[in-house]
Design an enzyme around this catalytic site. Sequence first.
Site, PDB file in Angstrom:
ATOM      1  N   GLY A 190       0.860  -1.145  -0.056  1.00 53.64           N
ATOM      2  CA  GLY A 190      -0.148  -0.078   0.065  1.00 53.64           C
ATOM      3  C   GLY A 190       0.907   1.242  -0.142  1.00 53.64           C
ATOM      4  N   VAL A 191       0.153   2.350   0.382  1.00 47.50           N
ATOM      5  CA  VAL A 191       0.915   3.709   0.450  1.00 47.50           C
ATOM      6  C   VAL A 191       2.216   3.704   1.148  1.00 47.50           C
ATOM      7  CG1 VAL A 191       0.951   6.184   0.802  1.00 47.50           C
ATOM      8  CG2 VAL A 191      -1.229   4.656  -0.178  1.00 47.50           C
ATOM      9  N   VAL A 278       0.133  -3.278   6.782  1.00 48.73           N
ATOM     10  CA  VAL A 278      -1.014  -3.687   6.503  1.00 48.73           C
ATOM     11  C   VAL A 278      -2.331  -2.663   6.876  1.00 48.73           C
ATOM     12  CG1 VAL A 278      -0.279  -6.099   6.427  1.00 48.73           C
ATOM     13  CG2 VAL A 278      -1.300  -5.320   8.458  1.00 48.73           C
ATOM     14  N   ASP A 320      -7.975  10.624  11.612  1.00 52.24           N
ATOM     15  CA  ASP A 320      -7.971   8.985  11.280  1.00 52.24           C
ATOM     16  C   ASP A 320      -9.020   8.393  12.215  1.00 52.24           C
ATOM     17  OD1 ASP A 320      -5.913   9.741   9.676  1.00 52.24           O
ATOM     18  OD2 ASP A 320      -4.403   8.391  10.696  1.00 52.24           O
ATOM     19  N   HIS A 452       6.052  27.657 -19.919  1.00 52.38           N
ATOM     20  CA  HIS A 452       6.820  26.906 -20.616  1.00 52.38           C
ATOM     21  C   HIS A 452       8.303  27.197 -20.174  1.00 52.38           C
ATOM     22  CE1 HIS A 452       8.236  24.367 -23.920  1.00 52.38           C
ATOM     23  NE2 HIS A 452       9.157  25.163 -24.380  1.00 52.38           N
TER      24      HIS A 452
HETATM   25  P1  FAD Z   1      -2.676  11.386  14.678  1.00 54.67           P
HETATM   26  O1  FAD Z   1      -1.526  12.082  14.018  1.00 54.67           O
HETATM   27  O2  FAD Z   1      -2.517   9.861  14.934  1.00 54.67           O
HETATM   28  O3  FAD Z   1      -2.853  12.026  16.088  1.00 54.67           O
HETATM   29  C1  FAD Z   1      -3.322  11.573  17.221  1.00 54.67           C
HETATM   30  C2  FAD Z   1      -2.824  12.011  18.463  1.00 54.67           C
HETATM   31  O4  FAD Z   1      -3.486  11.881  19.620  1.00 54.67           O
HETATM   32  C3  FAD Z   1      -1.403  11.470  18.778  1.00 54.67           C
HETATM   33  O5  FAD Z   1      -0.394  12.238  19.041  1.00 54.67           O
HETATM   34  C4  FAD Z   1      -1.677  10.557  20.120  1.00 54.67           C
HETATM   35  O6  FAD Z   1      -0.704  10.658  21.145  1.00 54.67           O
HETATM   36  C5  FAD Z   1      -2.934  11.680  20.814  1.00 54.67           C
HETATM   37  N1  FAD Z   1      -3.760  10.760  21.638  1.00 54.67           N
HETATM   38  C6  FAD Z   1      -4.640   9.748  21.344  1.00 54.67           C
HETATM   39  N2  FAD Z   1      -5.278   9.423  22.397  1.00 54.67           N
HETATM   40  C7  FAD Z   1      -5.052  10.245  23.412  1.00 54.67           C
HETATM   41  C8  FAD Z   1      -5.633  10.455  24.452  1.00 54.67           C
HETATM   42  N3  FAD Z   1      -6.502   9.795  24.989  1.00 54.67           N
HETATM   43  N4  FAD Z   1      -5.099  11.631  25.397  1.00 54.67           N
HETATM   44  C9  FAD Z   1      -4.064  12.578  24.790  1.00 54.67           C
HETATM   45  N5  FAD Z   1      -3.379  12.292  23.590  1.00 54.67           N
HETATM   46  C10 FAD Z   1      -3.991  11.323  22.765  1.00 54.67           C
HETATM   47  N6  FAD Z   1      -0.919  11.398   5.629  1.00 54.67           N
HETATM   48  C11 FAD Z   1      -0.607  12.170   4.655  1.00 54.67           C
HETATM   49  O7  FAD Z   1      -1.642  13.092   4.386  1.00 54.67           O
HETATM   50  N7  FAD Z   1       0.536  12.511   3.783  1.00 54.67           N
HETATM   51  C12 FAD Z   1       1.583  11.629   4.202  1.00 54.67           C
HETATM   52  O8  FAD Z   1       2.515  11.706   3.490  1.00 54.67           O
HETATM   53  C13 FAD Z   1       1.507  10.641   5.087  1.00 54.67           C
HETATM   54  N8  FAD Z   1       2.519   9.638   5.156  1.00 54.67           N
HETATM   55  C14 FAD Z   1       2.493   8.760   6.244  1.00 54.67           C
HETATM   56  C15 FAD Z   1       3.823   8.155   6.437  1.00 54.67           C
HETATM   57  C16 FAD Z   1       3.498   7.125   7.293  1.00 54.67           C
HETATM   58  C17 FAD Z   1       4.866   6.274   7.768  1.00 54.67           C
HETATM   59  C18 FAD Z   1       2.712   6.972   8.330  1.00 54.67           C
HETATM   60  C19 FAD Z   1       2.309   5.935   9.605  1.00 54.67           C
HETATM   61  C20 FAD Z   1       1.275   7.868   8.113  1.00 54.67           C
HETATM   62  C21 FAD Z   1       1.345   8.710   7.055  1.00 54.67           C
HETATM   63  N9  FAD Z   1       0.272   9.521   6.756  1.00 54.67           N
HETATM   64  C22 FAD Z   1       0.299  10.431   5.674  1.00 54.67           C
HETATM   65  C23 FAD Z   1      -0.822   9.412   7.645  1.00 54.67           C
HETATM   66  C24 FAD Z   1      -0.844  10.821   8.615  1.00 54.67           C
HETATM   67  O9  FAD Z   1      -0.133  10.319   9.601  1.00 54.67           O
HETATM   68  C25 FAD Z   1      -2.236  10.377   9.343  1.00 54.67           C
HETATM   69  O10 FAD Z   1      -3.403  10.619   8.467  1.00 54.67           O
HETATM   70  C26 FAD Z   1      -2.380  11.544  10.551  1.00 54.67           C
HETATM   71  O11 FAD Z   1      -1.198  11.754  11.332  1.00 54.67           O
HETATM   72  C27 FAD Z   1      -3.637  11.346  11.444  1.00 54.67           C
HETATM   73  O12 FAD Z   1      -3.967  12.836  12.187  1.00 54.67           O
HETATM   74  P2  FAD Z   1      -4.799  12.598  13.202  1.00 54.67           P
HETATM   75  O13 FAD Z   1      -4.581  14.114  13.888  1.00 54.67           O
HETATM   76  O14 FAD Z   1      -6.090  12.391  12.980  1.00 54.67           O
HETATM   77  O15 FAD Z   1      -4.058  11.598  14.150  1.00 54.67           O
HETATM   78  P1  AMP Z   2      -2.655   0.371   2.848  1.00 58.49           P
HETATM   79  O1  AMP Z   2      -4.153   0.021   3.431  1.00 58.49           O
HETATM   80  O2  AMP Z   2      -2.412   1.443   1.680  1.00 58.49           O
HETATM   81  O3  AMP Z   2      -1.906   0.689   4.205  1.00 58.49           O
HETATM   82  O4  AMP Z   2      -2.084  -1.016   2.624  1.00 58.49           O
HETATM   83  C1  AMP Z   2      -1.958  -1.947   3.372  1.00 58.49           C
HETATM   84  C2  AMP Z   2      -1.873  -3.203   2.207  1.00 58.49           C
HETATM   85  O5  AMP Z   2      -1.554  -4.475   3.090  1.00 58.49           O
HETATM   86  C3  AMP Z   2      -3.292  -3.745   1.744  1.00 58.49           C
HETATM   87  O6  AMP Z   2      -3.006  -3.440   0.367  1.00 58.49           O
HETATM   88  C4  AMP Z   2      -3.639  -5.120   2.121  1.00 58.49           C
HETATM   89  O7  AMP Z   2      -4.278  -5.830   0.930  1.00 58.49           O
HETATM   90  C5  AMP Z   2      -2.332  -5.598   2.579  1.00 58.49           C
HETATM   91  N1  AMP Z   2      -2.317  -6.898   3.240  1.00 58.49           N
HETATM   92  C6  AMP Z   2      -3.148  -6.982   4.532  1.00 58.49           C
HETATM   93  N2  AMP Z   2      -2.934  -8.164   5.173  1.00 58.49           N
HETATM   94  C7  AMP Z   2      -1.896  -8.773   4.242  1.00 58.49           C
HETATM   95  C8  AMP Z   2      -1.326 -10.054   4.529  1.00 58.49           C
HETATM   96  N3  AMP Z   2      -1.193 -10.933   5.275  1.00 58.49           N
HETATM   97  N4  AMP Z   2      -0.154 -10.343   3.396  1.00 58.49           N
HETATM   98  C9  AMP Z   2       0.200  -9.462   2.558  1.00 58.49           C
HETATM   99  N5  AMP Z   2      -0.460  -8.314   2.329  1.00 58.49           N
HETATM  100  C10 AMP Z   2      -1.488  -7.874   3.070  1.00 58.49           C
END
Ligand code: FAD
Ligand code: AMP
Length: 480
Positions: A190-191, A278, A320, A452
């Site tokens: 995935g991404v 995953v 999220d 361009h």
């Molecule tokens: P989060 O960023 O998860 O923040 C939630 C916060 O709430 C956390 O700091 C947590 O500690 C806190 N929290 C939870 N429960 C409590 C509680 N009870 N009390 C106090 N604090 C609490 N998205 C993009 O748009 N572009 C990208 O390029 C991108 N790249 C990514 C790369 C990776 C490797 C990963 C893992 C994710 C990526 N994402 C990307 C996804 C993006 O990080 C999330 O969509 C985004 O962080 C979600 O924001 P959020 O504020 O909903 O939650």
């Molecule tokens: P994303 O939702 O973009 O982070 O991608 C996660 C990917 O993991 C999806 O494309 C799923 O189909 C894949 N995936 C989930 N479980 C398994 C597994 N057991 N073996 C291989 N791929 C998996």
Amino acid sequence: MSEKYDVIVIGSGPAGYVAAIRAAQLGLKTACIEKWQDSAGKGVNGGTCLNVGCIPSKALLDSSHKYHDAKDAMSGHGISTGTVTIDVPAMIKRKDKIVKQMSGGIAGLFKANKVSSLYGTGKLLAGRKVEFTALDGAVSELEADNVILASGSVPVAIPMAPVDNEVIVDSTGALEFDSVPERLGVIGAGVIGLELGSVWSRLGSKVVCLEAMDSFLAMMDQQIAKETKKILTKQGLDIRLSCRVTGTEVKGKEVVVTYTDVDGKEQTETFDKLIVCVGRRPFTEGLLSGDCGVNLDERGLIYVNDLCSTSAPGVWAIGDVVRGPMLAHKGSEEGVMVAERIAGQKPLLNYDIIPNVIYTHPEVASVGKTEEQLKADGEPYNVGVFPFVAIGRAVAADEADGMVKMLAHAETDRVLGCHIVGPSASDLVQSVAIAMEFGSSAEDIGMTVFGHPTFSEAVKEAALAVNGHAIHMPNRKRKK
Ligand code: FAD
Ligand code: AMP
């Protein structure tokens, strides 16, 4: 007496911190609670995005891209670099510095906007009260007219590949390797799997991505997905579809992965590191008291309506932890919408126009409907595709892989979607998102003057191609 706020935000990721800043800008007395701690135990803001997501992954993608450029791409320009080496700990240190700078920036923004930043854990009680447990363990009760839940998401764990943070890691561990693994397995193409796989592949790992599904990037426009797979495979990523991981066995410093292949046969592969990517799941552990009135849906997401209201009056949820794509900017926009609604304004969020980017090289970016979605909806459409190989700037920059695909309504010509694999796709797609917000037709984009030579000329040409008017390639269908 419990401290009273207009707004309490729980979580300071891109959803929560943006909501808190916007609420404070609108004159509301706002607190933001965050439980994240750095390695020294100090509270830090920014959530997944700044600490272990968007920002650190892009830092490593940029470092590894520069390494790859210096090692393999510069000679074509007549530049000799001698022996190119990578100092992985130095690369990780740079990434850590960027993370610190960015999360520190949020603390500064909170101060400037008079958001009370509270480090510790928040738990929603009945009646918009919040139990706050500070990092030192002290418990107090706060209350607010409105509470915004922004607790985010965490990586999905699978029992057949338990993360030990030594050999088997999740996306967080994959940002911390201290050397380049020779053989790297990635579960899930995935991404996040493709981005992290690309980082280590560019630095020299032999990367195998095992993906359970039979289609690549199933949520994307499949023409663009196919082109992306071709390009990434050419770069050395070994992407195996219809391969479901069924078990893992860590043996010393390596892991043997068992999976069923496309023919249903059992296969094994040995890796030095294995990244489990995953997907992510909503995080609500410890967030909600039994009587707070907030409901979850069957996937564990906090249930909200289009305006991000939960089932409890005065309690909102964003980012999220609620339905919709798990993207930082989607949560931020929800944060703005909710803060403004609390302040009495009436904004809406257009969920149909949320750009989505994969930061491989070249980048993959999309906005709006895919061709598959339009077909399924029975929507009549025209399509224009333009390859970067016919764009002078792309050829000059050695960035000629990929294409722009534009989809427009067959009768109104209104742009319905745009999908790009190619140089600066993330920025190019944004220009189309703006056009779509203004209800633009493909003809409108085609009539706009583009500088361009730019990569963006591929967007104009794809828009022209929708109606058979592309200049720099033969058109499949011609209209006057
Ligand atoms: P989060 O960023 O998860 O923040 C939630 C916060 O709430 C956390 O700091 C947590 O500690 C806190 N929290 C939870 N429960 C409590 C509680 N009870 N009390 C106090 N604090 C609490 N998205 C993009 O748009 N572009 C990208 O390029 C991108 N790249 C990514 C790369 C990776 C490797 C990963 C893992 C994710 C990526 N994402 C990307 C996804 C993006 O990080 C999330 O969509 C985004 O962080 C979600 O924001 P959020 O504020 O909903 O939650
Ligand atoms: P994303 O939702 O973009 O982070 O991608 C996660 C990917 O993991 C999806 O494309 C799923 O189909 C894949 N995936 C989930 N479980 C398994 C597994 N057991 N073996 C291989 N791929 C998996």
